[in-house]
Design a protein around this motif. Structure first.
Motif, PDB file in Angstrom:
ATOM      1  N   GLU A  65      -7.076  18.171  75.063  1.00 21.90           N
ATOM      2  CA  GLU A  65      -6.700  16.933  74.375  1.00 21.90           C
ATOM      3  C   GLU A  65      -6.994  15.723  75.256  1.00 21.90           C
ATOM      4  O   GLU A  65      -7.489  14.698  74.778  1.00 21.90           O
ATOM      5  N   CYS A  66      -6.667  15.834  76.545  1.00 18.26           N
ATOM      6  CA  CYS A  66      -6.926  14.719  77.469  1.00 18.26           C
ATOM      7  C   CYS A  66      -8.422  14.510  77.684  1.00 18.26           C
ATOM      8  O   CYS A  66      -8.887  13.368  77.776  1.00 18.26           O
ATOM      9  N   LEU A  67      -9.182  15.600  77.764  1.00 14.72           N
ATOM     10  CA  LEU A  67     -10.637  15.467  77.899  1.00 14.72           C
ATOM     11  C   LEU A  67     -11.232  14.784  76.675  1.00 14.72           C
ATOM     12  O   LEU A  67     -12.205  14.034  76.790  1.00 14.72           O
ATOM     13  N   ALA A  68     -10.659  15.008  75.512  1.00 15.05           N
ATOM     14  CA  ALA A  68     -11.161  14.389  74.282  1.00 15.05           C
ATOM     15  C   ALA A  68     -10.968  12.874  74.288  1.00 15.05           C
ATOM     16  O   ALA A  68     -11.660  12.166  73.552  1.00 15.05           O
ATOM     17  N   GLU A  69     -10.034  12.392  75.102  1.00 16.73           N
ATOM     18  CA  GLU A  69      -9.813  10.941  75.199  1.00 16.73           C
ATOM     19  C   GLU A  69     -10.868  10.253  76.066  1.00 16.73           C
ATOM     20  O   GLU A  69     -10.997   9.031  76.016  1.00 16.73           O
ATOM     21  N   LEU A  70     -11.591  11.007  76.866  1.00 16.40           N
ATOM     22  CA  LEU A  70     -12.656  10.433  77.695  1.00 16.40           C
ATOM     23  C   LEU A  70     -13.906  10.222  76.838  1.00 16.40           C
ATOM     24  O   LEU A  70     -14.095  10.907  75.830  1.00 16.40           O
ATOM     25  N   PRO A  71     -14.781   9.296  77.248  1.00 17.31           N
ATOM     26  CA  PRO A  71     -16.071   9.203  76.566  1.00 17.31           C
ATOM     27  C   PRO A  71     -16.784  10.559  76.666  1.00 17.31           C
ATOM     28  O   PRO A  71     -16.672  11.244  77.700  1.00 17.31           O
ATOM     29  N   PRO A  72     -17.488  10.975  75.637  1.00 15.61           N
ATOM     30  CA  PRO A  72     -18.089  12.317  75.617  1.00 15.61           C
ATOM     31  C   PRO A  72     -18.949  12.659  76.838  1.00 15.61           C
ATOM     32  O   PRO A  72     -18.858  13.759  77.371  1.00 15.61           O
ATOM     33  N   ASN A  73     -19.764  11.678  77.311  1.00 11.12           N
ATOM     34  CA  ASN A  73     -20.616  11.980  78.465  1.00 11.12           C
ATOM     35  C   ASN A  73     -19.793  12.197  79.739  1.00 11.12           C
ATOM     36  O   ASN A  73     -20.128  13.019  80.582  1.00 11.12           O
ATOM     37  N   ARG A  74     -18.680  11.480  79.868  1.00 10.05           N
ATOM     38  CA  ARG A  74     -17.811  11.650  81.047  1.00 10.05           C
ATOM     39  C   ARG A  74     -17.064  12.982  80.969  1.00 10.05           C
ATOM     40  O   ARG A  74     -16.886  13.659  81.971  1.00 10.05           O
ATOM     41  N   ALA A  75     -16.609  13.338  79.772  1.00 11.07           N
ATOM     42  CA  ALA A  75     -15.913  14.613  79.602  1.00 11.07           C
ATOM     43  C   ALA A  75     -16.850  15.772  79.965  1.00 11.07           C
ATOM     44  O   ALA A  75     -16.443  16.725  80.630  1.00 11.07           O
ATOM     45  N   GLU A  76     -18.112  15.659  79.562  1.00  9.42           N
ATOM     46  CA  GLU A  76     -19.083  16.712  79.893  1.00  9.42           C
ATOM     47  C   GLU A  76     -19.323  16.782  81.399  1.00  9.42           C
ATOM     48  O   GLU A  76     -19.477  17.863  81.964  1.00  9.42           O
ATOM     49  N   MET A  77     -19.351  15.624  82.049  1.00  6.27           N
ATOM     50  CA  MET A  77     -19.511  15.619  83.508  1.00  6.27           C
ATOM     51  C   MET A  77     -18.317  16.285  84.184  1.00  6.27           C
ATOM     52  O   MET A  77     -18.488  17.060  85.125  1.00  6.27           O
ATOM     53  N   VAL A  78     -17.113  15.989  83.726  1.00  7.25           N
ATOM     54  CA  VAL A  78     -15.919  16.603  84.302  1.00  7.25           C
ATOM     55  C   VAL A  78     -15.982  18.120  84.101  1.00  7.25           C
ATOM     56  O   VAL A  78     -15.727  18.891  85.032  1.00  7.25           O
ATOM     57  N   ARG A  79     -16.308  18.544  82.889  1.00  6.88           N
ATOM     58  CA  ARG A  79     -16.427  19.989  82.628  1.00  6.88           C
ATOM     59  C   ARG A  79     -17.485  20.609  83.543  1.00  6.88           C
ATOM     60  O   ARG A  79     -17.284  21.680  84.104  1.00  6.88           O
ATOM     61  N   GLY A  80     -18.625  19.924  83.645  1.00  6.30           N
ATOM     62  CA  GLY A  80     -19.712  20.455  84.478  1.00  6.30           C
ATOM     63  C   GLY A  80     -19.312  20.586  85.937  1.00  6.30           C
ATOM     64  O   GLY A  80     -19.563  21.604  86.571  1.00  6.30           O
ATOM     65  N   ALA A  81     -18.673  19.528  86.460  1.00  8.40           N
ATOM     66  CA  ALA A  81     -18.320  19.522  87.883  1.00  8.40           C
ATOM     67  C   ALA A  81     -17.156  20.448  88.198  1.00  8.40           C
ATOM     68  O   ALA A  81     -17.198  21.199  89.169  1.00  8.40           O
ATOM     69  N   TYR A  82     -16.105  20.416  87.369  1.00  5.34           N
ATOM     70  CA  TYR A  82     -14.863  21.091  87.755  1.00  5.34           C
ATOM     71  C   TYR A  82     -14.609  22.413  87.034  1.00  5.34           C
ATOM     72  O   TYR A  82     -13.790  23.201  87.488  1.00  5.34           O
TER      73      TYR A  82
END
Length: 183
Positions: free
Chosen positions: A129-146
């Protein structure tokens, strides 16, 4: 045909006494079922012996299996685990297992219990839910990195964004996630 459907069909054919289906079922499942025996019994010789008994049970009880939406592997694993646990109990009664703690340790499921699974699901839901609040490209970067283990350089190359910008976006995104998760 999915692997689940194939195993269900093989079990149905075994119930009718089809020896070739039994051989194919053995080839498809014996390695996993042996692993279950070995994990419970901690002895290759005992695991091999119990696996033979398991397949004898499967031959005799295949007609008791009912396709009900559950994986046929669940049924096979349950039959296997029960046979291995029965053997452990038999060994304990005969004094071949060192002590009750040893027996309990072998029977204990090392995975998380129901409470831990519920907490983990709730935390995963909240994180998504919190990741969905981020802009999509930033959420994907967070998923990719972490979550996927991509390096900052990999993310920069994949997105065409400068490395320092990737670092800044990730730091800001993590701060936003921390705030969202703590509220």
């Amino acid at each position: 045909m999915t692997p689940q459907e194939e195993i269900e069909e093989l079990i149905a054919r075994v119930a009718m006494g089809d020896r070739k289906a039994f051989q194919r079922l053995y080839e498809r499942t014996s390695a996993k079922l042996f692993g279950v025996c070995l994990r419970v019994l901690k002895s290759q010789a005992l695991a091999e012996e119990v696996l033979q008994e398991v397949f004898l049970r499967i031959w005799n009880r295949a007609g008791q299996y009912r396709a009900n939406g559950y994986s046929p592997m669940t049924w096979l694993i349950t039959v296997t685990r029960n046979a291995a646990v029965d053997r452990l109990r038999q060994l304990a009664r005969q004094g071949h297992v060192a002590d009750v703690d040893d027996l309990a340790g072998r029977l204990a499921d090392p995975g998380p219990g129901p409470e831990a699974q519920t907490v983990a699901r709730d935390e995963a839901r909240l994180l998504n839910e919190c990741l969905a609040e981020l802009p999509p490209n930033r959420a994907e970067m967070v998923r990719g990195a972490y979550l996927d283990g991509a390096s900052y350089a990999d993310l920069a190359a994949a997105t065409g964004v400068k490395l320092n910008t990737v670092r800044t976006w990730l730091r800001r995104s993590l701060m936003q996630l921390r705030e969202c998760l703590s509220s």
